[in-house]
Write a protein that holds these residues in place. Structure first.
Motif, PDB file in Angstrom:
ATOM      1  N   GLN A 206       0.827  -1.536  -0.004  1.00  8.81           N
ATOM      2  CA  GLN A 206      -0.046  -0.035  -0.273  1.00  8.81           C
ATOM      3  C   GLN A 206       0.542   1.494   0.119  1.00  8.81           C
ATOM      4  O   GLN A 206       0.484   1.865  -0.352  1.00  8.81           O
ATOM      5  N   HIS A 207       1.841   1.028   0.772  1.00  9.55           N
ATOM      6  CA  HIS A 207       2.432   2.881   0.869  1.00  9.55           C
ATOM      7  C   HIS A 207       3.408   2.903  -0.670  1.00  9.55           C
ATOM      8  O   HIS A 207       3.661   3.980  -0.312  1.00  9.55           O
ATOM      9  N   THR A 208       4.065   1.645  -0.848  1.00 12.30           N
ATOM     10  CA  THR A 208       3.955   2.321  -2.723  1.00 12.30           C
ATOM     11  C   THR A 208       3.430   2.730  -3.535  1.00 12.30           C
ATOM     12  O   THR A 208       3.677   2.763  -4.399  1.00 12.30           O
ATOM     13  N   ARG A 211       2.848   5.949  -2.673  1.00 11.69           N
ATOM     14  CA  ARG A 211       4.199   6.627  -2.839  1.00 11.69           C
ATOM     15  C   ARG A 211       4.292   7.037  -5.006  1.00 11.69           C
ATOM     16  O   ARG A 211       4.322   7.798  -4.707  1.00 11.69           O
ATOM     17  N   PRO A 224       2.944  12.599   4.852  1.00 12.76           N
ATOM     18  CA  PRO A 224       2.597  11.122   6.336  1.00 12.76           C
ATOM     19  C   PRO A 224       1.166  11.156   6.875  1.00 12.76           C
ATOM     20  O   PRO A 224       0.758  10.521   7.023  1.00 12.76           O
ATOM     21  N   ILE A 227      -1.275   9.612   4.701  1.00 10.31           N
ATOM     22  CA  ILE A 227      -1.153   7.640   4.850  1.00 10.31           C
ATOM     23  C   ILE A 227      -1.698   7.750   6.136  1.00 10.31           C
ATOM     24  O   ILE A 227      -2.467   6.081   6.126  1.00 10.31           O
ATOM     25  N   ARG A 705      10.618   7.677   6.878  1.00 10.23           N
ATOM     26  CA  ARG A 705       8.344   8.504   7.062  1.00 10.23           C
ATOM     27  C   ARG A 705       8.226   9.724   5.509  1.00 10.23           C
ATOM     28  O   ARG A 705       7.526   9.984   4.725  1.00 10.23           O
ATOM     29  N   SER A 709       8.003   7.061   3.222  1.00 10.48           N
ATOM     30  CA  SER A 709       6.540   6.721   2.693  1.00 10.48           C
ATOM     31  C   SER A 709       6.304   5.568   3.720  1.00 10.48           C
ATOM     32  O   SER A 709       5.574   4.928   3.633  1.00 10.48           O
ATOM     33  N   ARG A 710       7.869   5.272   4.437  1.00  9.58           N
ATOM     34  CA  ARG A 710       7.851   4.448   5.094  1.00  9.58           C
ATOM     35  C   ARG A 710       8.986   4.184   6.212  1.00  9.58           C
ATOM     36  O   ARG A 710       9.416   4.913   5.713  1.00  9.58           O
TER      37      ARG A 710
END
Length: 778
Positions: A206-208, A211, A224, A227, A705, A709-710
């Protein structure tokens, strides 16, 4: 009736085709190569035992399999250009009843052995083999010869070039795995994969996905907090789609998309040529940004730029839009010849329209009939005639008024913007001998019309640029919708469905998914040329949301990922790399529009190449927030483009560009590690992370983050936290070095963070900003 060649006079013909095999062979020997002294066959024949035949059950397509071979190897001498055509033999069409012999002079459909084309490509004798040895080293390989032979066996069927054929709307094909597709796009993609026995990749994390789509649609990484807010929705698919809708509604969307059109429109803030004076075209750039944000339909977007001044009671915005055709370089030099540059400007507009909107290399037909595409010199100068009668005088400009276009006052900015305006009297247009401005062929006048191979303007359309604009987006225009769909696909996947996005002509590449391209093009038209809707359809597809993880089994079968069994990984555009660093650091100023700004660049660049009389000879660094604006607002000087952008493969804006290259060089690495803007951004990113917590682990987690984004993986965290310990020791022992590092840039250094601590975290932040993952679209 076909024009008689002396050798064929008196021969019995039927429908323009020569069917007597012996006569046809003799004729072809003489016609195909004027260099030959005679037409008798050599005794030596090529040994074809080593040729691997194409499987007989394979049904060949002229467009997909044969035309690319003939276009690369034959059309230069046996194609559309009548002047360059050898012995009147033409291989790009089957037959024609007017002034040339068609391909069936050389081809006996269904019978390769009786076809002179096969005989000649198989010869060992240099006097007879085709292509001839002195033709620039061009040869046919065994696979190509086998394809030609098999095509003739199947009947040698010709097809109209796919890009010039009417746009249909193929239905999504059936698939075995009915659970995978999310929309029609996926059905087309999965059908091809299943035909090859390949499975698509699983969805990316999901984070990929978030982004990826944020970088693609806004040119910025996700915030951040954005998300975190999505977690409340619960359903990942609904959360993703809600996030996409938010991106499309963001003002950042227009800034990201505008940069693509600015390349195509060759936008710059200076005139170019020797003096390269500054000019105020930025209100046009701001109009483009607003057009994307307001989702101006693409047909209106084009109409206003091509002919906004010819609309009834045009608005200021519609007049400003016509600056599209004033974006070319302009000379202000004494001694230049008025007529020469009037012609050059009209040619530039014609070429840009062809490349940006039609993806046609029209400029190839300026000096002679196009060697590959069915565009004659008359076609070219008939398009040229639409741009040939414009006002180029500005009474307020003084001595070099002839160089300037009419202006309009932008009510918002107060700036004067160059716009289009028809001259009181239409200037006659002629075919120019070899394209030279001073060589009009008086007995070859042209009127305003579109190329015959591309149809005609709609009935009742005016014979001016407004009629031209109406033709571009007419329902039966075969190119405009396909080209824009392909450009959007290229933006999102790195490669268009047609890889040669700059050339939809006969030298262009066959689409990887032709039915998908046409389906989307027709859908685009039917939905009112709605670009945001098209983009939403693409980015919510399962195809777009796949993992980009490279699969070993695809490396040999589909090394370029043209089948789309995974998502492509792409080096980010130059603007996005810089803007991402500013965003992650908190430095980015979100201000839309205004004059071009001047961020950091090495001293002396403008002076080195500047003319003494130029008002852009001296570079003056921007002040305050100007240094941290988005890259789309960076002042673009034609003779000295922003060096950071150029190093990262941005277009130079001297001519229309619809596809950028992507390189990896040592200079790029030096830029990313040492550029003032990058170091300053790293310092602010470091300070942002340091202030977020008292614990190094949490600080590092937040830094990741903000940027990626991770959270960092365990191995990454271990390496980077050890790095912090190392840098703390280094800078505690060398406070001067620490101070020198954190003093980079114009922004103040926070006193609350010790210099050695801030320097250590700055080095860590710079490392993260230089990660391959950071500068790559996942």
């Amino acid at each position: 009736m076909p024009k008689e060649h002396p050798i064929t006079r008196g021969l019995n013909t039927r429908s323009g085709l020569l069917r007597e095999t012996k006569t046809r062979i003799a004729v072809f020997c003489i016609l195909l190569s004027p260099m030959l002294a005679g037409c008798g066959k050599a005794d030596a024949r090529r040994d074809t035992a080593d040729i691997q035949p194409v499987k007989n059950e394979t049904k060949l397509s002229y467009n997909r399999d044969i035309r690319p071979i003939l276009s690369d190897k034959c059309f230069a001498c046996h194609g559309p250009d009548a002047e360059a055509r050898e012995a009147e033999l033409r291989l790009d069409v089957a037959e024609d009843g007017e002034d040339f012999f068609g391909a069936y002079l050389a081809i006996e459909p269904g019978d390769p052995k009786a076809s002179e084309l096969i005989d000649r490509i198989d010869h060992n004798n240099a006097k007879f083999v085709m292509p001839p040895p002195d033709f620039g080293g061009v040869t046919l390989n065994d696979k190509e010869k086998s394809l030609l032979r098999h095509w003739i066996e199947q009947g040698a069927q010709y097809e109209a070039h796919w890009a010039f054929a009417p746009i249909t709307k193929p239905s999504p094909p059936p698939v075995v795995d009915t659970r995978w597709p999310r929309n029609a796009i996926d059905a087309f993609v999965l059908h091809e994969l299943e035909q090859q026995g390949i499975k698509p990749s699983p969805a990316a994390p999901q984070h990929t996905q978030l982004r990826r789509v944020s970088l693609d649609l806004t040119g910025l990484p996700p915030a951040p907090e954005a998300i975190s807010d999505l977690d409340e929705i619960g359903d990942p698919d609904k959360a993703y789609e809600a996030y996409v809708d938010g991106l499309l509604a963001s003002p950042r969307f227009g800034e990201r998309m505008a940069s693509i059109w600015l390349d195509a429109a060759r936008y710059a803030d200076t005139n170019g040529y020797l003096h390269d004076h500054q000019r105020s075209m930025w209100p046009w750039r701001d109009w483009v940004i607003r057009a994307y944000n307001d989702n101006l339909p693409y047909d209106v977007f084009l109409r206003d730029q091509i002919a906004g001044d010819l609309l009834p009671n045009p608005t200021t915005d519609q007049l400003i839009a016509t600056g599209f055709n004033r974006n070319h370089g302009i000379t202000t030099e004494g001694g230049s010849i008025d007529e020469e540059f009037r012609v050059e400007y009209a040619a530039d507009r014609t070429n840009t329209m062809g490349a940006a909107i039609l993806s046609m290399t029209l400029e190839c037909a300026r000096c002679h009939d196009h060697k590959y595409d069915p565009i004659s010199q008359e076609d070219y100068f008939s398009l040229f005639a639409y741009f040939n009668s414009l006002e180029n005088e500005d009474p307020a400009a003084g001595g070099r008024a002839k160089a300037h276009a009419p202006f309009i006052q932008d009510k918002v900015s107060g700036q004067q913007v160059m716009v289009m305006r028809e001259a009181a009297e239409q200037i006659p247009a002629y075919v120019l001998d070899r394209g030279a401005y001073d060589a009009p062929i008086k007995d070859r006048p042209v009127s305003r019309r579109v190329p015959r191979s591309l149809g005609k303007v709609p009935d009742g359309a005016p014979a001016n640029r407004l009629g031209l604009a109406q033709w571009m987006t007419a329902d039966d225009n075969p190119l405009t919708a396909r080209v824009e769909v392909n450009r959007i696909w290229q933006t999102l996947f790195g490669v268009g469905l047609v890889k040669t996005s700059e050339d939809f002509g006969l030298q262009g590449e066959w689409p990887s998914h032709p039915d998908l391209l046409d389906h989307l093009a027709r859908h685009f038209i039917e939905t009112g040329w709605d670009r945001k809707a098209l983009i939403r359809l693409i980015v919510t597809s399962a195809t777009y949301r796949q993992s980009s993880h490279a699969r070993p089994e695809l490396a040999e079968h589909d090394p370029e990922n043209r089948l789309l069994a995974r998502m492509s990984r792409l080096r980010l555009p130059a603007e996005t790399i810089r803007d991402q660093a500013l965003s992650a650091s908190g430095l980015l100023i979100h201000q839309i529009g205004g004059p071009g700004v001047r961020p950091y660049q090495p001293d002396g660049l403008w002076r080195e190449g500047g003319n003494e009389g130029s008002n852009t000879r001296v570079f003056r660094l921007g002040k305050g927030g100007e240094l941290y604006r988005r890259s789309v607002y960076t002042f673009f000087k034609r003779t000295s483009p922003p060096p950071q952008m150029v190093l990262l493969d941005s277009a130079d804006r001297n001519a229309c560009a619809v596809r950028r290259s992507s390189t990896n060089t040592a200079l790029q690495a030096l830029l990313m590690m040492n550029d003032t803007q990058q170091i300053e951004a790293a310092r602010h990113l470091a300070a942002r992370a340091w202030r977020s917590s008292d614990a190094d682990g949490t600080r590092l987690d937040n830094l990741y983050r903000y940027t990626l984004s991770r959270s960092p993986r365990q191995g990454e965290a271990t390496v980077l936290l050890n790095g912090i310990k190392h840098y703390r020791v280094v800078y505690k022992d060398d406070l001067a070095a620490a101070q020198a590092l954190i003093s980079q840039g114009e922004s103040p250094t926070p006193d609350i963070i010790p210099a050695d601590e801030l320097a250590a975290w700055t080095m860590l932040a710079n490392t993260v900003l230089n990660l391959d993952e950071t500068i790559t679209r996942p």
